[in-house]
Write an enzyme that holds these catalytic residues in place. Sequence first.
Site, mmCIF file in Angstrom:
data_model
loop_
_atom_site.group_PDB
_atom_site.id
_atom_site.type_symbol
_atom_site.label_atom_id
_atom_site.label_comp_id
_atom_site.label_asym_id
_atom_site.label_seq_id
_atom_site.Cartn_x
_atom_site.Cartn_y
_atom_site.Cartn_z
ATOM 1 N N ASN A 39 -0.640 1.999 5.721
ATOM 2 C CA ASN A 39 0.200 1.002 5.056
ATOM 3 C C ASN A 39 0.717 0.089 6.160
ATOM 4 O O ASN A 39 1.373 0.564 7.081
ATOM 5 C CB ASN A 39 1.353 1.717 4.335
ATOM 6 C CG ASN A 39 2.475 0.771 3.931
ATOM 7 O OD1 ASN A 39 3.631 1.153 3.926
ATOM 8 N ND2 ASN A 39 2.157 -0.455 3.604
ATOM 9 N N GLY A 40 0.430 -1.204 6.062
ATOM 10 C CA GLY A 40 0.901 -2.142 7.081
ATOM 11 C C GLY A 40 -0.210 -3.082 7.507
ATOM 12 O O GLY A 40 -1.233 -3.199 6.821
ATOM 13 N N CYS B 290 0.835 -1.187 0.000
ATOM 14 C CA CYS B 290 0.000 0.000 0.000
ATOM 15 C C CYS B 290 0.876 1.244 0.000
ATOM 16 O O CYS B 290 1.996 1.230 0.493
ATOM 17 C CB CYS B 290 -0.949 0.082 1.189
ATOM 18 S SG CYS B 290 -2.057 -1.305 1.330
ATOM 19 N N TRP C 48 -2.967 -2.565 -1.668
ATOM 20 C CA TRP C 48 -2.721 -3.966 -1.984
ATOM 21 C C TRP C 48 -3.464 -4.739 -0.898
ATOM 22 O O TRP C 48 -3.092 -4.695 0.278
ATOM 23 C CB TRP C 48 -1.232 -4.274 -1.944
ATOM 24 C CG TRP C 48 -0.912 -5.658 -2.427
ATOM 25 C CD1 TRP C 48 -0.844 -6.084 -3.721
ATOM 26 C CD2 TRP C 48 -0.604 -6.799 -1.624
ATOM 27 N NE1 TRP C 48 -0.528 -7.416 -3.766
ATOM 28 C CE2 TRP C 48 -0.372 -7.884 -2.492
ATOM 29 C CE3 TRP C 48 -0.510 -7.014 -0.246
ATOM 30 C CZ2 TRP C 48 -0.047 -9.164 -2.039
ATOM 31 C CZ3 TRP C 48 -0.192 -8.283 0.210
ATOM 32 C CH2 TRP C 48 0.045 -9.336 -0.696
#
Length: 608
Positions: A101-102, A2, A75
Amino acid sequence: MCGIVGFAGTRQAAPILLDGLEKLEYRGYDSAGLAIEGDGEILVKKQKGRLRVLREATHNGEDLPGVVGIGHTRWATHGEPSDVNSHPHLSYNGEVCIVHNGIIENYIELRNFLISKGYEFASDTDTEVISQLMDYYYHGDPTEAVEQARSHLMGSYALGILFRQTPDRIYAICKDNPLIIGIGEGENFMASDVTAILKYTRRVFRLSEGELAVLTRDGVTVTDSYGEPIEKEITNVTWDENAAEKGGYEHFMIKEILEQPEVIRKTASPRIVNGTINLSLKSISDEDIRGIDKIYIVACGSAYHVGCVAKPILSKLCRLPVFVELASEFKYSDPMVDNKTLTIVISQSGETLDTYHALKEAASRGSRIISVVNVVGSTIAMVSEDVLFTWAGPEIAVATTKAYSAQLIVMYMLAMYMGRVRGVATEADEKELIRQLEALPDAVEAILEKKEQVQYLASLFYSSKDIFFLGRNIDYALALEGSLKLKEISYIHSEAYAAGELKHGTISLIEQGSLVVALCTYKPLKEKLVSNIKEVVARGAVVIALANEGDTNIEAVADHVIELPEWEELTMPSLAIIPLQLFAYYVASLKGCDIDKPRNLAKSVTVE
Ligand code: G6P
């Protein structure tokens, strides 16, 4: 995985955020979304599919007024790609909005807690718990809410956060995922990767775990985990912005394949000083190198394949046992690593989470660490004892080519350097490697000039259902990469086998018309490979062989031969990989695949 971006300024935020997201699409492209601070509410627009879908839906962002906002390209990990699972995620009451993100590992526990407090969830994502949790702790002070929520988050994150009631600012925190802050004139930025903001500013710093950044148009403040203000050192990025543009090529991948002669030159030349290899290692001394009793190479994907090529080279030049491990397996394997071990970590992005964890695992057991990284300032580069940068420039296509080639160069040089220090390799060996390194760019260029032959072969075989790659020793390591390249971008089922292993099972898959790509560059075992080719031909296979020019033995058994020049064994992989990259590219192109952004993949993989 991401990509996230943020902008606080006086210009309209949405077009700038879309621009940044375009540069981050390599990190995932299942959906994209924007959140803009509006008049009394946070406006969210998000959509499944590529960024262009969101662009069209918002007329390039012009439909979304507002000068402060955050954006995301996804993603998918938790929850299928869909509009509702797309980021940004608003808290149920619209007070807090997040791009992430993560992965939040304890999200189920947090979600159950919040449900028990009356919170309702719209998506299947782990991210939604963050905005809700921040809302739960929000009683008028965003900093307090962010810090309270952070103390409960387990896992990895880089977060851009908006609060409805403070519409002039973005809050940002991170742990184990990169977050870059960009300082502009009357406007400030955040992003997962510097390429997203390079167009607007070159003055950047990296946020660290435990810090909190607050961005407004007037400036950026950073506080540490005690809430104390800290001064961050600002770096001036020197990357050429055009290097991240397609420059007239149809795809980044072909542009990057064709850049390889120059990349090899750039990575090797600065390390050849007065006719010797000089790696300028900072921490690991010659004495340390002499004290090492084994080497581990850990990496993922193509970087792992570089490790497979490097293994016999290192082992031969250093006379040491060398183990190559997939980073995702290494961490959980209770590895036999101690302070006499050298762990070499290879990563283009420097952000691959599995690789980063493997590095930390090795370091925690006392191993010395050298990382081979392309992205300067990346997490792996920052935490490594010593870093050897591959100066390949920004690589945009998801399928790596030029970074792979640059990694090979660094590994040859590292192996020779260590071999010399350990007294195994001789001065003559070193001179010979330098000679080869200096000649490689022209030799690669000459292979690239004959790319039409590979294109022709691709036109014969692009409708194959299965393609097998065979090789022995280093050719087997190259076969792994050739096969991966092909399958990841063309979606043709492909497997690589050590040619001698074929007869123990896999040969049952060979039938009339099966395409076999046989790598025949490793001279000591060429005769054995000729026999293996005969075995598959006898069962109906069609064979493309990669062989040195004028090799009549191979010509006699293969249907098609891609010729490579006569070359020394040590650096032959740098030549042999080129036709394999081209073959994958042309097959995918003939199949009409989305070459730079293959389905389900991402370039920077920051989840386990
Ligand atoms: C992803 C990419 C691969 C890459 C691997 C490791 O899966 O699609 O091309 O080889 O990650 O990435 P790294 O950045 O650590 O080299």
